[in-house]
Design a protein around this motif. Structure first.
Motif, mmCIF file in Angstrom:
data_model
loop_
_atom_site.group_PDB
_atom_site.id
_atom_site.type_symbol
_atom_site.label_atom_id
_atom_site.label_comp_id
_atom_site.label_asym_id
_atom_site.label_seq_id
_atom_site.Cartn_x
_atom_site.Cartn_y
_atom_site.Cartn_z
ATOM 1 N N GLN A 164 104.671 -54.510 -65.047
ATOM 2 C CA GLN A 164 104.486 -56.258 -66.675
ATOM 3 C C GLN A 164 106.098 -55.562 -66.716
ATOM 4 O O GLN A 164 107.082 -56.262 -66.547
ATOM 5 N N VAL A 165 106.518 -54.491 -67.431
ATOM 6 C CA VAL A 165 107.708 -53.922 -67.472
ATOM 7 C C VAL A 165 108.934 -54.189 -66.929
ATOM 8 O O VAL A 165 109.706 -54.491 -67.271
ATOM 9 N N ARG A 166 108.554 -53.454 -64.793
ATOM 10 C CA ARG A 166 109.456 -53.980 -63.936
ATOM 11 C C ARG A 166 109.609 -55.715 -63.222
ATOM 12 O O ARG A 166 110.881 -55.484 -63.410
ATOM 13 N N PHE A 186 118.143 -54.549 -65.326
ATOM 14 C CA PHE A 186 118.655 -53.045 -65.384
ATOM 15 C C PHE A 186 119.735 -52.353 -65.979
ATOM 16 O O PHE A 186 119.738 -52.055 -66.347
ATOM 17 N N GLY A 187 120.846 -53.626 -66.488
ATOM 18 C CA GLY A 187 121.745 -53.912 -67.479
ATOM 19 C C GLY A 187 120.966 -53.671 -68.867
ATOM 20 O O GLY A 187 121.500 -52.731 -69.683
ATOM 21 N N GLY A 188 120.246 -54.264 -68.546
ATOM 22 C CA GLY A 188 119.402 -54.088 -70.293
ATOM 23 C C GLY A 188 118.711 -52.726 -70.827
ATOM 24 O O GLY A 188 119.426 -52.370 -71.772
ATOM 25 N N ALA A 189 118.288 -52.188 -69.894
ATOM 26 C CA ALA A 189 117.840 -50.648 -70.222
ATOM 27 C C ALA A 189 119.047 -49.886 -70.088
ATOM 28 O O ALA A 189 119.127 -48.830 -71.091
ATOM 29 N N LEU A 190 120.144 -49.850 -69.435
ATOM 30 C CA LEU A 190 121.217 -49.203 -69.198
ATOM 31 C C LEU A 190 122.437 -49.041 -71.146
ATOM 32 O O LEU A 190 122.128 -48.753 -71.709
ATOM 33 N N ILE A 203 125.401 -54.417 -59.029
ATOM 34 C CA ILE A 203 123.781 -54.089 -59.369
ATOM 35 C C ILE A 203 124.073 -55.796 -60.500
ATOM 36 O O ILE A 203 124.708 -55.052 -61.579
ATOM 37 N N GLY A 204 123.887 -56.545 -60.011
ATOM 38 C CA GLY A 204 124.190 -57.460 -61.537
ATOM 39 C C GLY A 204 123.184 -57.320 -62.101
ATOM 40 O O GLY A 204 122.035 -56.391 -62.884
ATOM 41 N N ALA A 205 123.467 -56.909 -63.790
ATOM 42 C CA ALA A 205 123.021 -56.357 -65.043
ATOM 43 C C ALA A 205 121.604 -57.227 -65.381
ATOM 44 O O ALA A 205 120.697 -57.123 -65.683
ATOM 45 N N MET A 206 121.394 -58.479 -65.084
ATOM 46 C CA MET A 206 120.351 -59.735 -65.035
ATOM 47 C C MET A 206 119.114 -59.415 -64.125
ATOM 48 O O MET A 206 118.251 -59.794 -64.438
ATOM 49 N N THR A 207 119.579 -58.094 -63.123
ATOM 50 C CA THR A 207 118.326 -57.356 -62.147
ATOM 51 C C THR A 207 117.263 -57.904 -62.445
ATOM 52 O O THR A 207 117.532 -56.377 -63.334
ATOM 53 N N GLY A 226 121.068 -60.191 -59.234
ATOM 54 C CA GLY A 226 120.995 -59.558 -57.496
ATOM 55 C C GLY A 226 122.177 -58.207 -57.511
ATOM 56 O O GLY A 226 122.676 -57.995 -58.330
ATOM 57 N N ILE A 227 121.840 -57.567 -56.110
ATOM 58 C CA ILE A 227 122.403 -56.878 -55.599
ATOM 59 C C ILE A 227 123.412 -57.351 -54.263
ATOM 60 O O ILE A 227 122.765 -57.740 -53.700
#
Length: 284
Positions: A105-107, A112-116, A72-76, A62-63
């Motif tokens: 599909q990827v989005r 968000f947190g995984g990419a960082l 921004i939650g990392a699992m958002t 969530g945001i």
């Protein structure tokens, strides 16, 4: 290929996830959206003994607003970030960059947190996080700590996360009313950036009052184009002034050379794309 055998743990809270990592030891891997980890597992480029899946940790989703920051939650997921009205109002650069990540599909699965935390220097979210002075909230065996984006990205695929730690959320200062644009150059649609530039600009009248510029894939970590920012502030928001400032985009960068582009070409791209990104941001 089929991944090597591993133990699977699906905690429901951050504390449980930290405990699971501590119990698993150094060979554990954290699973967010899985868009980076799963291909590596299938090719057996990694063989962790334990996978800690964060998919059930609702507190990491969530945001929300928290004073002068967005949290921004990392699992958002990227999809949720892209569609968020809060992001559109207060952190437009994050939204603009997220919209360019891979494909739909990827989005919908990637986080968000995984990419960082993956820290690929060609990834599209690192440079915007750096440019916006984001703060990374990390949980581990010794509690929580906060690390600035400038200190979070250490090297290729390497962050300030220690063993047993998890990126829980990201705090982004609100830049309400700023224009923003993410200019990405790649060979084919949906591919990684050869070079990309994220720009956020606050225009007062006809003058650029503040500017933030981040470069993607110009070093082993994202790069803050401070020379460009300094050259922009106080200047008229004209094409000539922006082009002049953009000439400093490659200052201090150390891009690599590969089959997509050599270092000199990447520096040229940085200057050109910075001019485009800043001009588009100023116009908004």
């Amino acid at each position: 290929m089929i991944p090597a055998a591993f133990e699977y743990v699906a905690p429901s809270t951050v504390d449980e996830a930290v405990q699971a990592l501590a119990a698993a030891g150094e060979d554990a891997k954290v699973l967010g959206g899985g868009q980076s980890l799963l291909p590596v597992l299938r090719m057996r480029l990694a063989a962790p003994t334990t996978i800690v899946d964060l998919g059930k940790v609702e507190e990491m989703r969530g945001i929300r607003e928290d004073g002068d920051a967005l949290v921004i939650g990392a699992m958002t997921t990227h999809y949720e970030v892209d569609r968020s009205s809060l992001i559109a109002e207060h952190a437009r650069l994050i939204g603009a960059a997220t919209a360019t990540v891979a494909d739909a599909q990827v989005r919908h699965r990637g986080t968000f947190g995984g990419a960082l935390a993956h820290a690929d220097p060609a990834g599209d979210l690192l440079a915007p996080a750096l440019a916006l002075d984001a703060q990374m909230v990390i949980a581990g065996p010794n509690g929580r700590r906060t690390v600035s984006a400038a200190d979070f990205f250490v090297d290729f695929f390497t962050t300030a996360l220690d063993d047993g730690e998890i990126l829980v959320e990201v705090r982004v200062p609100k830049l309400t009313g700023w224009g923003a644009h993410y200019e990405k150059f790649n060979r084919v649609a949906q591919a990684w950036s050869i070079v990309a530039v994220g720009a956020a600009v606050r225009v007062d009248g006809d003058t650029i009052a503040e500017a933030r510029v981040g470069l993607t894939n110009m070093a082993s970590t994202p790069v803050r184009a401070t020379a460009v920012e300094q050259a922009l502030v106080g200047q008229p928001a004209t094409a000539e002034a922006i082009r002049s400032a953009a000439e400093h985009a490659a200052d201090g960068t150390s891009p690599g050379s590969d089959s997509n582009a050599d270092a000199e070409y990447r520096q040229h791209l940085a200057r050109v794309l910075t001019g485009r990104a800043v001009a588009a941001a100023a116009a908004r």
